[in-house]
Design a protein around this motif. Structure first.
Motif, PDB file in Angstrom:
ATOM      1  N   THR A 173       0.854  -1.188   0.000  1.00  0.00           N
ATOM      2  CA  THR A 173       0.000   0.000   0.000  1.00  0.00           C
ATOM      3  C   THR A 173       0.888   1.236   0.000  1.00  0.00           C
ATOM      4  OG1 THR A 173      -0.146   0.093   2.414  1.00  0.00           O
ATOM      5  CG2 THR A 173      -1.880  -1.136   1.267  1.00  0.00           C
ATOM      6  N   TYR A 174       0.323   2.359  -0.417  1.00  0.00           N
ATOM      7  CA  TYR A 174       1.007   3.647  -0.362  1.00  0.00           C
ATOM      8  C   TYR A 174      -0.067   4.737  -0.351  1.00  0.00           C
ATOM      9  CZ  TYR A 174       0.150   4.409  -5.394  1.00  0.00           C
ATOM     10  OH  TYR A 174      -0.438   4.602  -6.626  1.00  0.00           O
ATOM     11  N   ARG A 175       0.354   5.980  -0.183  1.00  0.00           N
ATOM     12  CA  ARG A 175      -0.612   7.088  -0.190  1.00  0.00           C
ATOM     13  C   ARG A 175      -0.327   8.020  -1.359  1.00  0.00           C
ATOM     14  NH1 ARG A 175      -4.094   7.693   3.730  1.00  0.00           N
ATOM     15  NH2 ARG A 175      -4.234   9.959   3.683  1.00  0.00           N
ATOM     16  N   LYS A 176      -1.414   8.477  -1.976  1.00  0.00           N
ATOM     17  CA  LYS A 176      -1.307   9.433  -3.082  1.00  0.00           C
ATOM     18  C   LYS A 176      -2.441  10.433  -2.928  1.00  0.00           C
ATOM     19  CE  LYS A 176      -1.119   9.705  -8.117  1.00  0.00           C
ATOM     20  NZ  LYS A 176      -1.154   8.923  -9.363  1.00  0.00           N
ATOM     21  N   GLN A 177      -2.100  11.696  -2.846  1.00  0.00           N
ATOM     22  CA  GLN A 177      -3.068  12.781  -2.687  1.00  0.00           C
ATOM     23  C   GLN A 177      -4.036  12.507  -1.534  1.00  0.00           C
ATOM     24  OE1 GLN A 177      -4.706  12.964  -6.660  1.00  0.00           O
ATOM     25  NE2 GLN A 177      -3.017  14.247  -7.391  1.00  0.00           N
ATOM     26  N   GLY A 178      -3.485  12.025  -0.419  1.00  0.00           N
ATOM     27  CA  GLY A 178      -4.280  11.785   0.780  1.00  0.00           C
ATOM     28  C   GLY A 178      -5.104  10.518   0.767  1.00  0.00           C
ATOM     29  N   VAL A 179      -4.990   9.699  -0.291  1.00  0.00           N
ATOM     30  CA  VAL A 179      -5.777   8.471  -0.416  1.00  0.00           C
ATOM     31  C   VAL A 179      -4.854   7.268  -0.308  1.00  0.00           C
ATOM     32  CG1 VAL A 179      -7.253   7.106  -1.962  1.00  0.00           C
ATOM     33  CG2 VAL A 179      -7.502   9.601  -1.875  1.00  0.00           C
ATOM     34  N   THR A 180      -5.216   6.297   0.537  1.00  0.00           N
ATOM     35  CA  THR A 180      -4.443   5.055   0.612  1.00  0.00           C
ATOM     36  C   THR A 180      -4.820   4.189  -0.582  1.00  0.00           C
ATOM     37  OG1 THR A 180      -4.353   5.134   3.012  1.00  0.00           O
ATOM     38  CG2 THR A 180      -3.946   2.993   1.985  1.00  0.00           C
ATOM     39  N   ARG A 181      -3.800   3.765  -1.308  1.00  0.00           N
ATOM     40  CA  ARG A 181      -4.002   2.920  -2.489  1.00  0.00           C
ATOM     41  C   ARG A 181      -3.362   1.561  -2.227  1.00  0.00           C
ATOM     42  NH1 ARG A 181      -5.868   5.721  -6.947  1.00  0.00           N
ATOM     43  NH2 ARG A 181      -5.115   4.078  -8.327  1.00  0.00           N
ATOM     44  N   GLN A 182      -3.964   0.537  -2.771  1.00  0.00           N
ATOM     45  CA  GLN A 182      -3.465  -0.829  -2.615  1.00  0.00           C
ATOM     46  C   GLN A 182      -3.010  -1.323  -3.978  1.00  0.00           C
ATOM     47  OE1 GLN A 182      -6.141  -3.214  -0.336  1.00  0.00           O
ATOM     48  NE2 GLN A 182      -4.984  -5.098  -0.635  1.00  0.00           N
ATOM     49  N   VAL A 183      -1.889  -2.044  -3.991  1.00  0.00           N
ATOM     50  CA  VAL A 183      -1.287  -2.502  -5.245  1.00  0.00           C
ATOM     51  C   VAL A 183      -1.009  -3.993  -5.173  1.00  0.00           C
ATOM     52  CG1 VAL A 183       0.712  -2.291  -6.789  1.00  0.00           C
ATOM     53  CG2 VAL A 183      -0.210  -0.257  -5.642  1.00  0.00           C
ATOM     54  N   ARG A 184      -1.285  -4.665  -6.268  1.00  0.00           N
ATOM     55  CA  ARG A 184      -0.841  -6.045  -6.465  1.00  0.00           C
ATOM     56  C   ARG A 184      -0.121  -6.067  -7.806  1.00  0.00           C
ATOM     57  NH1 ARG A 184      -4.818 -10.475  -4.941  1.00  0.00           N
ATOM     58  NH2 ARG A 184      -3.936  -9.787  -2.951  1.00  0.00           N
ATOM     59  N   GLU A 185       1.168  -6.363  -7.756  1.00  0.00           N
ATOM     60  CA  GLU A 185       1.969  -6.411  -8.977  1.00  0.00           C
ATOM     61  C   GLU A 185       2.462  -7.840  -9.174  1.00  0.00           C
ATOM     62  OE1 GLU A 185       5.613  -4.032 -11.174  1.00  0.00           O
ATOM     63  OE2 GLU A 185       4.499  -3.116  -9.510  1.00  0.00           O
ATOM     64  N   VAL A 186       2.200  -8.362 -10.345  1.00  0.00           N
ATOM     65  CA  VAL A 186       2.608  -9.722 -10.685  1.00  0.00           C
ATOM     66  C   VAL A 186       3.756  -9.630 -11.678  1.00  0.00           C
ATOM     67  CG1 VAL A 186       1.892 -11.915 -11.719  1.00  0.00           C
ATOM     68  CG2 VAL A 186       0.301 -10.643 -10.261  1.00  0.00           C
ATOM     69  N   GLY A 187       4.846 -10.314 -11.368  1.00  0.00           N
ATOM     70  CA  GLY A 187       5.987 -10.367 -12.267  1.00  0.00           C
ATOM     71  C   GLY A 187       6.042 -11.744 -12.913  1.00  0.00           C
TER      72      GLY A 187
END
Length: 197
Positions: free
Chosen positions: A147-161
């Motif tokens: 997870t990370y924050r962008k413009q005050g919003v917590t965003r969740q990421v799933r990255e598949v390699g």
């Protein structure tokens, strides 16, 4: 007239009256025909399926020049392309799907994702996990969740390699945390990769 004959005539008239009543509409009515089945209303009809787009990465220098293509199903959203990096953005929900092809100097997709994680940590980055996962197509794969924050919003990421020879193909699903699970089918569809020929 003979009483016996008169009795037979009365019985015969009564039977004839009953038979005539049944044929001429008397007696029990015939069962009504079943109504035809209702036609489906627009709300119950099957939804239309949008035409699928693909992001294709070509590998012409493998298999003695025969090569192959790695095709990723992507949504029909507005997109940007910079080199091998493609970004697809959902118009209203803030959901993003990204694909990329990066050199893979590591031994496997998990170590490739670890190298990406070390080099690319956005603001308020919080690692959930980096681990192996089931193959994508016929290729080894790893998964990086954070997870990370962008413009005050917590965003969740799933990255598949996905390991494809000397290259790591990445498929990244990034969404505001409240809508992450609901839109996860976008990633599930993207992982149904194919050899585009």
């Amino acid at each position: 007239m003979n009483k016996k004959l008169a009795g037979t005539a009365v019985v015969g008239v009564a039977v004839l009256a009953i038979v005539a009543a049944q044929f001429l509409g008397g007696g029990d009515p015939a069962p009504a025909a079943a109504p035809p089945p209702p036609s489906p209303s627009p709300s119950t009809a099957a939804p239309s399926i949008e035409v699928e787009h693909q992001e294709v990465y070509r590998f012409p220098d493998v298999a003695n020049g025969r090569g192959w293509n790695f095709a990723i199903p992507v949504p029909p959203w507005p997109s940007d392309h910079v080199g091998d990096h493609a970004t697809y953005r959902a118009p209203a929900s803030g959901v993003v799907l990204e694909t990329d092809r990066v050199p893979l100097t590591q031994e496997d997709p998990v170590s490739g994702l670890r190298a990406l994680a070390k080099a690319n940590q956005p603001p308020d980055y919080r690692l959930t996990s980096i681990a192996g996962r089931e193959a994508v197509g016929s290729c080894d794969a790893g998964q990086w969740d954070f997870t990370y924050r962008k413009q005050g919003v917590t965003r969740q990421v799933r990255e598949v390699g996905v390991g494809t020879g000397e290259v790591l193909i990445t498929i990244r699903y990034d969404a505001p945390q409240p809508v992450f699970e609901a839109n996860l089918p976008v990633l599930t569809k993207a992982l149904q990769v194919a050899d585009a020929g």
